[in-house]
Design a protein around this motif. Structure first.
Motif, short mmCIF file in Angstrom:
data_model
loop_
_atom_site.label_atom_id
_atom_site.label_comp_id
_atom_site.label_asym_id
_atom_site.label_seq_id
_atom_site.Cartn_x
_atom_site.Cartn_y
_atom_site.Cartn_z
N SER A 49 0.84 -1.20 0.00
CA SER A 49 0.00 0.00 0.00
C SER A 49 0.87 1.25 0.00
CB SER A 49 -0.91 0.02 1.23
OG SER A 49 -1.81 -1.07 1.19
N ILE A 50 0.36 2.29 -0.60
CA ILE A 50 1.09 3.55 -0.66
C ILE A 50 1.06 4.20 0.73
CG2 ILE A 50 1.20 5.82 -1.75
CD1 ILE A 50 -0.37 4.52 -4.11
N PRO A 51 2.21 4.48 1.32
CA PRO A 51 2.22 5.03 2.68
C PRO A 51 1.75 6.48 2.73
CG PRO A 51 4.46 4.92 1.80
CD PRO A 51 3.57 4.28 0.78
N PHE A 52 1.06 6.81 3.80
CA PHE A 52 0.65 8.20 4.02
C PHE A 52 0.52 8.44 5.52
CE2 PHE A 52 -3.35 5.84 3.74
CZ PHE A 52 -4.08 6.34 4.81
N THR A 53 0.51 9.72 5.89
CA THR A 53 0.30 10.12 7.28
C THR A 53 -1.09 10.73 7.40
OG1 THR A 53 2.66 10.58 7.55
CG2 THR A 53 1.16 11.56 9.16
N PRO A 116 -3.18 2.01 -4.06
CA PRO A 116 -4.01 1.91 -5.25
C PRO A 116 -3.27 2.30 -6.52
CG PRO A 116 -4.42 4.00 -4.19
CD PRO A 116 -3.41 3.28 -3.32
N ILE A 117 -3.78 1.83 -7.67
CA ILE A 117 -3.43 2.43 -8.96
C ILE A 117 -4.24 3.72 -9.03
CG2 ILE A 117 -3.59 2.21 -11.47
CD1 ILE A 117 -1.50 0.35 -10.39
N VAL A 118 -3.61 4.81 -9.40
CA VAL A 118 -4.35 6.08 -9.38
C VAL A 118 -4.48 6.68 -10.77
CG1 VAL A 118 -3.51 6.52 -7.03
CG2 VAL A 118 -2.42 7.67 -8.97
N THR A 119 -5.52 7.46 -10.93
CA THR A 119 -5.66 8.27 -12.14
C THR A 119 -5.81 9.72 -11.72
OG1 THR A 119 -8.06 7.87 -12.16
CG2 THR A 119 -6.71 6.46 -13.54
N ILE A 120 -5.18 10.58 -12.48
CA ILE A 120 -5.28 12.02 -12.24
C ILE A 120 -6.20 12.61 -13.30
CG2 ILE A 120 -4.02 14.20 -12.08
CD1 ILE A 120 -1.56 12.57 -11.31
N ALA A 137 -1.33 6.15 -13.08
CA ALA A 137 -0.03 6.10 -12.39
C ALA A 137 0.08 4.90 -11.46
CB ALA A 137 0.19 7.40 -11.61
N TYR A 138 1.28 4.35 -11.44
CA TYR A 138 1.63 3.18 -10.62
C TYR A 138 2.75 3.58 -9.66
CZ TYR A 138 4.52 -1.11 -9.91
OH TYR A 138 5.31 -2.12 -9.40
N TYR A 139 2.48 3.44 -8.37
CA TYR A 139 3.47 3.75 -7.33
C TYR A 139 4.53 2.65 -7.32
CZ TYR A 139 5.35 4.25 -2.56
OH TYR A 139 6.17 4.39 -1.47
N LEU A 140 5.77 3.05 -7.48
CA LEU A 140 6.85 2.06 -7.50
C LEU A 140 7.11 1.52 -6.09
CD1 LEU A 140 8.75 4.10 -10.06
CD2 LEU A 140 8.58 1.63 -10.30
N ARG A 199 -8.77 22.56 -6.49
CA ARG A 199 -8.30 23.23 -7.70
C ARG A 199 -8.99 22.56 -8.89
NH1 ARG A 199 -7.11 26.09 -4.14
NH2 ARG A 199 -5.09 26.94 -3.56
N ASP A 200 -8.25 22.29 -9.93
CA ASP A 200 -8.85 21.63 -11.09
C ASP A 200 -8.27 20.24 -11.30
OD1 ASP A 200 -6.31 22.27 -11.87
OD2 ASP A 200 -6.88 23.18 -13.78
N THR A 201 -7.52 19.73 -10.32
CA THR A 201 -6.85 18.44 -10.46
C THR A 201 -7.26 17.53 -9.31
OG1 THR A 201 -4.96 19.48 -11.54
CG2 THR A 201 -4.61 17.28 -10.63
N PHE A 202 -7.67 16.31 -9.66
CA PHE A 202 -8.16 15.37 -8.65
C PHE A 202 -7.56 13.99 -8.92
CE2 PHE A 202 -11.14 18.79 -9.12
CZ PHE A 202 -11.48 19.10 -7.81
N ILE A 203 -7.41 13.22 -7.84
CA ILE A 203 -6.84 11.88 -7.94
C ILE A 203 -7.93 10.86 -7.63
CG2 ILE A 203 -5.16 10.26 -6.96
CD1 ILE A 203 -3.42 12.70 -6.26
N ILE A 204 -8.09 9.90 -8.52
CA ILE A 204 -9.02 8.79 -8.31
C ILE A 204 -8.19 7.55 -8.01
CG2 ILE A 204 -11.01 7.55 -9.23
CD1 ILE A 204 -11.28 10.66 -9.25
N ALA A 205 -8.44 6.94 -6.87
CA ALA A 205 -7.64 5.78 -6.44
C ALA A 205 -8.47 4.51 -6.58
CB ALA A 205 -7.19 5.96 -4.99
N GLY A 206 -7.94 3.55 -7.34
CA GLY A 206 -8.64 2.28 -7.54
C GLY A 206 -7.98 1.16 -6.75
N TYR A 207 -8.76 0.50 -5.89
CA TYR A 207 -8.19 -0.54 -5.03
C TYR A 207 -8.49 -1.95 -5.53
CZ TYR A 207 -6.90 2.96 -1.61
OH TYR A 207 -6.30 4.03 -0.98
N THR A 208 -9.23 -2.08 -6.62
CA THR A 208 -9.48 -3.40 -7.20
C THR A 208 -9.12 -3.35 -8.66
OG1 THR A 208 -11.78 -2.82 -7.69
CG2 THR A 208 -11.35 -3.94 -5.60
N ASN A 209 -8.78 -4.54 -9.22
CA ASN A 209 -8.48 -4.58 -10.66
C ASN A 209 -9.29 -5.67 -11.32
OD1 ASN A 209 -7.19 -6.91 -9.86
ND2 ASN A 209 -5.12 -6.11 -10.16
#
Length: 209
Positions: A49-53, A116-120, A137-140, A199-209
């Motif tokens: 999973s992508i780490p966050f605080t 997640p795999i994300v889309t901007i 986008a794919y988090y390495l 703003r005008d930019t948003f991230i959609i996170a997909g947790y299933t494929n």
């Protein structure tokens, strides 16, 4: 064993092609091997999973409205798409990233799936419509952050994203232009100061494929 492998590849490819047709996307035959490899390695326990605080959780009557999170600086493999429909962009973009994950990279190794795999996505200023430009986008994985394998596909770019504050709200169901715009406007409605956050930019996170 080889015959069984071929049968499995055909079965999986046929399934993906059927799903693809539902999104008006053609899944080519050369996706058979990446699909099989991703399926065989699709163990939820092994997904990173992508780490966050977590900075803040906003709740109302026991329901989670949104989370304020901080994501650290990290490298991502990104592909920019501009198909007629959002679903087409994410399907085609993800297939390109799948090839990169499944050995079509300078290391020749399977890189492992992260979630997640994300889309901007981008909207107009009034938050009433999405543009066609989409980044998938794919988090390495952590072990590859220092020296990411080079993609064979020149359309895939390794980008380093800066530390970012994100206001996150989860939703289920179909992800398309209508549902995304609905969720963006719901988020705008519940944020105390949406003009400072949206703003005008948003991230959609997909947790299933």
């Amino acid at each position: 064993a080889e015959g069984v492998d071929d049968e499995e590849q055909e079965r999986l490819l046929s399934y993906w092609q059927s799903v693809g047709r539902g999104h008006q996307v053609d899944v080519p035959r050369d996706m058979a091997e990446p699909i099989q490899q991703l399926t065989r390695n699709n163990n939820p326990q092994e997904r990173q999973s992508i780490p966050f605080t977590l900075i803040q959780r906003k709740e109302k009557l026991g329901d989670l409205l949104y989370e304020k999170r901080q994501y650290g600086k990290a490298k991502w493999a990104c592909i920019k798409m501009k198909e007629k429909q959002y679903e087409q962009s994410i399907c085609l973009g993800f297939m390109k990233l799948m090839r990169y994950i499944c050995e079509q990279n300078s290391s020749g190794l399977y890189l492992g799936i992260t979630v997640p795999i994300v889309t901007i996505v981008h909207t107009n200023e009034a938050l009433s419509a999405m543009t066609q430009a989409v980044t998938v986008a794919y988090y390495l994985p952590e072990v590859l952050q220092e020296e990411p394998p080079h993609p064979f596909d020149s359309d895939i770019i390794i980008e380093e994203w800066p530390t970012t504050i994100v206001y996150s709200r989860s939703f289920r169901g179909i992800t398309n232009e209508d549902s995304i715009m609905r969720e963006i406007n719901l988020l705008a409605a519940i944020l105390e100061s949406p003009e400072l956050c949206l703003r005008d930019t948003f991230i959609i996170a997909g947790y299933t494929n």
